[in-house]
Design an enzyme around this catalytic site. Structure first.
Site, PDB file in Angstrom:
ATOM      1  CG  ASP A  81      -4.330  -5.419  -1.374  1.00 45.57           C
ATOM      2  OD1 ASP A  81      -4.726  -4.307  -1.023  1.00 45.57           O
ATOM      3  OD2 ASP A  81      -4.678  -6.475  -0.822  1.00 45.57           O
ATOM      4  CD  GLU A 134      -7.580  -8.078   3.793  1.00 46.03           C
ATOM      5  OE1 GLU A 134      -8.582  -8.453   3.165  1.00 46.03           O
ATOM      6  OE2 GLU A 134      -7.172  -6.908   3.777  1.00 46.03           O
TER       7      GLU A 134
END
Length: 954
Positions: free
Chosen positions: A48, A238
């Protein structure tokens, strides 16, 4: 006194006027699949994007990073910087994981965000030098003394513009005692009639909730509200984001909430959904919610709204002896089974749910026969993603033939069976009586159990000689995948390996076979090689059979199947999600024939269950529920999308990880793993009465275009085939306008091989499917696709205006295609791994004639890992024993300097041209052996750092 300076540079290093060759220049930038203009780390694992922020003329990209390997782990924040969002420079590790006094990791640094605290509200800087503040998730490991397993929010701050970071002493600053509270995004909110304050959005991942907090100082946080569950909930939530955008030129503004989802996205894996609505400083209210599950019109063949399988017409075979009566239980299940995440997306009160007895039991259920008399069958499906295996078998029976070494049964050690063991396996620990699933009997070879170190055992196990006297050698094998690090079962002839096999990173053993017909009569050996360490670094082997027929692989499917004449002709599986969605089967080839529905749960591992509801005979396919939601990207590889903070001109720029969790660790990129998608500017428009996020690569990407070398074609007609264009490139942007006319599919094939055709050769198709009114990306023949069964897929997006010509852009790189259609209303991002010489470009029309009104291909210059050589840097008068100076990025505008010494404290200065920039004392004047770090900016007009000066020897 001795000279002992080491300088980390490419190029030459001058010591006392003597030129000494530096270490060989790395090859980053030219390896197979290395992107030319998408960011990727030089080494190791990345996922990420984190802490995206613009500050003092520099874009900072932080990201989840493993400094020690090419797979997920040791989570820390990596760092790269750019002046323009396209030319990136890798920086030193920014925020490392935390270790305890015993050297064990106690805190992983998970995702988060960075803000510029301009007013020094946190008190972590000064009014003259306000800090950058990072809010990140502390994922406390089992070794943490008080917070083991907890995820909480913590702070770090930087006083040098984001290059070095200090963790806040009183972390965590926000703790909900949750195991899944993570990914904080912090924004500055200014109410219409009050003072500004900080707002944080984070997720309770398993609950599908975004929790919202406020703070005046970034340290003390107060709960405001919760948003969700809403729309797509097929996987965990998320990496949330929240920002305000103007709506076109209407003068109206709306707030956008982005929530990333894994799995359960529109393409089946990881993805990013968004909601449009209002935020009043306390609550976010979505105006784009989709309520209720759409029902498929037609004749309901089965809705499972009864309590017992008895007299239901279904033949149900549960696993004998299972205490819970699993996997299907005594009848359809009323929703969720105990211990299961919430099941959603079914209609009515009951459904098939093979989680009875958890994932372990296996079984089948079969319907009565029915006549196929409708063109389509629609059904709701969820659960595990384990597809039907053509030519597989449900049981675990071995093929006929000779069983070698008695299947390792009988209580003999491998040495007694004639095997030779080396390394960690020399102790007689094999055969093993534990580990793995689906072995036969009680004993098997297991290299995890075969020595004292588990997955870190290394060595070999080699059989005695045997003569190959049949066409096939079959065996049950499980454990780790061969990743090129020495983990394989080998067949040796003349001492050399001629066949090889490995596991699939799975504890379940399954049948594999070698065709050895050409080796008949030769003497051979089996050798288990385990030189790998780390996760899934072991093999399990059982029941080696030599015979005339190859073993059929045991299918580990969790599927619902259409069976005609005993053959499976249509099949569907879940997406590792407890959310059911519509699947549609075209029944036209079997009209008038008798058929049955067979539901199979043949999987004992994670997500080893199937969910089924509402089997409906219809006149048309039912659109998937997930397609009714709003998605940032409809491809398979666009996840953890998050926006930059503090961007100039107020533009909203987003960045995403270009990968998918289902296969992320297996992509074939070698010493580095994963890249980022192109940074995109997002705007908000109303299209056909609906709010739509519109995306475009940031305008800086156009600076990479080499327009003088563009290929331009106009008004090319292609009739049911492929026309190759005179083009050869691995990094370019392609602008296409195509009128499909009467073609069923029309578009382009990129990164094609010389033998590419509509049904042969290598290439990735991008174009319009006029039968479904969708733009599609087909990567099933895109090169290396067999490293994971989830990779060779076709992704698609519905067109908002399907009639007439379609204009789209394709950004082609060495391992990806990013497609933007309808002026950025629809985007599809997908990785590809083509052969290095597959550089062609073709126009494709299937089932008719299409006209390509305009095709423009423009090369893009490589902008990351360009491999440029650093200038010579001189070092003078080193006089401290064991001293070392490390320079990072000597040609960059800003450079990190690290000075350490085992001797006395010392001063040095750094020069750029004739300008002295900084003087730094090792240890800041404190005791020898300490460390000093500084970040400095190169003076205007100086092209590079040129020298380090140290005091004269005393």
């Amino acid at each position: 006194m001795k000279k002992a300076l080491g300088i980390g540079l490419a190029g030459a290093v001058l010591l006392g006027g003597l030129s000494v060759p530096a270490a060989a220049e790395h090859s980053a930038g030219q390896e197979p699949y290395r992107p030319a203009y998408h960011w990727s780390p030089e080494h190791n694992w990345m996922n990420d994007p984190n802490g995206l922020v613009y500050h003092d003329g520099v874009y900072h990209m932080y990201y989840q990073y493993n400094p020690s390997g090419t797979r997920w782990g040791n989570m820390s924040w990596g760092h790269a910087t750019s002046p323009d969002l396209v030319t990136w420079t890798e920086q030193p590790l920014a925020i490392p994981q935390t270790f305890g006094d015993d050297g064990r990791a106690v805190e992983d640094i998970f995702s988060g965000s960075i803000v510029v605290d301009e007013t020094n509200s946190s008190g972590l800087g000064t009014a003259e030098n306000p800090p950058l503040v990072a809010m990140y998730t502390s994922a406390y490991t089992g070794a943490h003394p008080t917070l083991a397993g907890i995820q909480a929010q913590s702070l770090a701050y930087s006083l040098d513009g984001g290059y070095t970071w200090e963790k806040y002493a009183d972390n965590p600053v926000l703790n909900r005692d949750s195991n899944n509270f993570r990914d904080p995004k912090v924004i500055r909110y200014t109410p219409a009639d009050g003072e500004a304050y900080w707002v944080m959005v984070a997720v309770e991942a398993i609950n599908h909730e975004v929790v919202i907090y406020r703070s005046d100082n970034l340290v003390d946080w107060t709960y405001l509200s919760t948003f969700g569950p809403a729309n797509a909930t097929g996987g965990i939530w998320e990496v949330p984001d929240l920002f305000e955008l103007p709506v076109g030129d209407t003068g109206e503004t709306k707030w956008v909430m982005v929530v990333n989802l894994n799995p359960g996205s529109v393409a089946g894996g990881s993805g990013a959904q968004y909601f449009v609505g209002e935020f009043d400083g306390t609550e976010f209210t979505a105006e784009t919610l989709v309520e209720g599950m759409a029902e498929a019109p037609g004749t309901v063949l089965e809705d499972f709204e009864f309590e017992s399988w008895d007299s239901s017409g279904w033949t149900v075979v549960n696993e004998p002896g299972n205490e819970a009566g699993g996997p299907f239980g005594p009848g359809p299940v009323a929703g969720t089974v105990g211990g299961q995440q919430a099941v959603t997306g079914f209609l009515g009160e009951r459904l098939v749910n093979s989680f009875v007895g958890w994932d372990w039991p296996v079984g089948t259920m079969t319907s009565e026969s029915f006549t196929v008399d409708s063109p389509w069958l629609n059904l709701l499906v969820g659960g595990g993603n384990h597809p039907h295996v053509e030519g597989g078998r449900v049981d675990n029976e071995p093929p006929s033939g000779s069983l070698l070494w008695n299947g390792f049964e009988g209580g003999q050690t491998l040495e007694q069976l004639g095997w030779t063991l080396s390394g960690d396996f020399e102790a007689s620990r094999n055969p093993s009586y534990s580990g793995g699933e689906y072995f036969i009997g009680e004993a098997r070879i297991n290299t995890w159990e075969g020595g004292p170190k588990g997955d870190d055992n290394v060595g070999t196990l080699t059989s005695d000689d045997f003569v190959i006297d049949a066409d096939h050698i079959s065996f049950l094998i499980g454990g780790g995948r061969d990743k090129g690090d020495g983990l394989a079962l080998q067949l040796l002839v003349g001492g050399e390996p001629v066949r090889s096999a490995s596991g699939t990173d799975n504890g379940a053993l399954n049948w594999q076979s070698w065709d050895v017909s050409e080796l008949q009569g030769q003497t051979a050996q089996l050798r288990v090689v385990d030189q790998a360490t780390g996760g899934w670094a072991h093999l399990t082997l059982d029941h080696v059979v030599m015979g005339e027929e190859a073993a059929l692989p045991r299918t580990d499917e969790t599927t619902v199947n259409l069976v005609v004449d005993g053959q499976v002709v249509q099949s569907a599986t879940g997406q590792n999600s407890e959310n059911l969605d519509w699947v549609s089967w075209d029944l036209s080839p079997w009209q008038g024939q008798q058929a049955q529905i067979r539901i199979i749960d043949n999987n004992r591992a994670g997500w080893g269950h199937i969910l089924v509801d509402q089997i409906v005979a219809s006149d048309a396919p039912q659109p998937r529920q997930v397609e009714r939601y709003d998605w940032l990207d409809w491809g398979r590889d666009y996840y953890a999308a998050i926006s930059f903070s503090n961007t100039p001109d107020g533009r909203q720029v987003m960045l995403a990880w270009m990968n998918d969790w289902s296969y992320a660790e297996n992509i074939p990129t070698g010493e580095w793993r994963s890249a980022m998608a192109l940074p995109r500017e997002v705007t908000l428009e109303v299209i056909d009465g609906e709010y739509e996020l519109v995306q475009a690569p940031v305008e800086e990407v156009a600076t990479l275009e080499v327009t003088k070398d563009s290929l331009r074609k106009r008004n090319v007609d292609v009739e049911d085939g492929a026309v190759a264009l005179p083009w050869s490139s691995d990094a370019y942007v392609l602008d296409v306008t195509v009128d499909p006319k009467d073609a069923e599919m029309a578009g382009v094939a990129v990164r094609t091989s010389d033998d590419y055709g509509p049904e042969s050769g290598e290439g990735t198709f991008v174009g319009v499917d006029t039968q479904t009114d969708k733009i599609v990306v087909d990567r099933t023949r895109s090169g290396a696709v067999d490293f994971d069964p989830d990779f060779p897929v076709v992704t698609s997006a519905p067109l908002t205006n399907p009639d007439g010509s379609l204009t789209f852009q394709v950004y082609v790189d060495r391992s990806s295609v990013e497609v933007l259609a309808e002026d950025g209303v629809r985007t599809l991002t997908n990785q590809i791994f083509p052969a290095a010489d597959s550089l062609g470009l073709s126009l494709v029309s299937l089932g008719g004639t299409a006209r390509f009104t305009s095709v423009v291909a423009t090369p893009l210059t490589q902008s990351v890992h360009t491999g440029t050589t650093s200038p010579e840097v001189s070092v003078e008068n080193s006089c401290s024993d064991g001293a070392s100076v490390t320079l990072t990025n000597p040609t960059d505008e800003r450079m990190i300097i690290t000075l350490s010494s085992e001797g006395e404290p010392m001063e040095f200065s750094l020069a750029a041209g004739a300008t002295k920039v900084v003087t730094l004392t090792d240890g800041a004047g404190e005791a020898a052996g300490s460390l000093a770090v500084a970040s400095v900016t190169r003076p205007a007009g100086a092209e590079a750092w040129t020298s380090i000066s140290l005091p004269a020897c005393s």
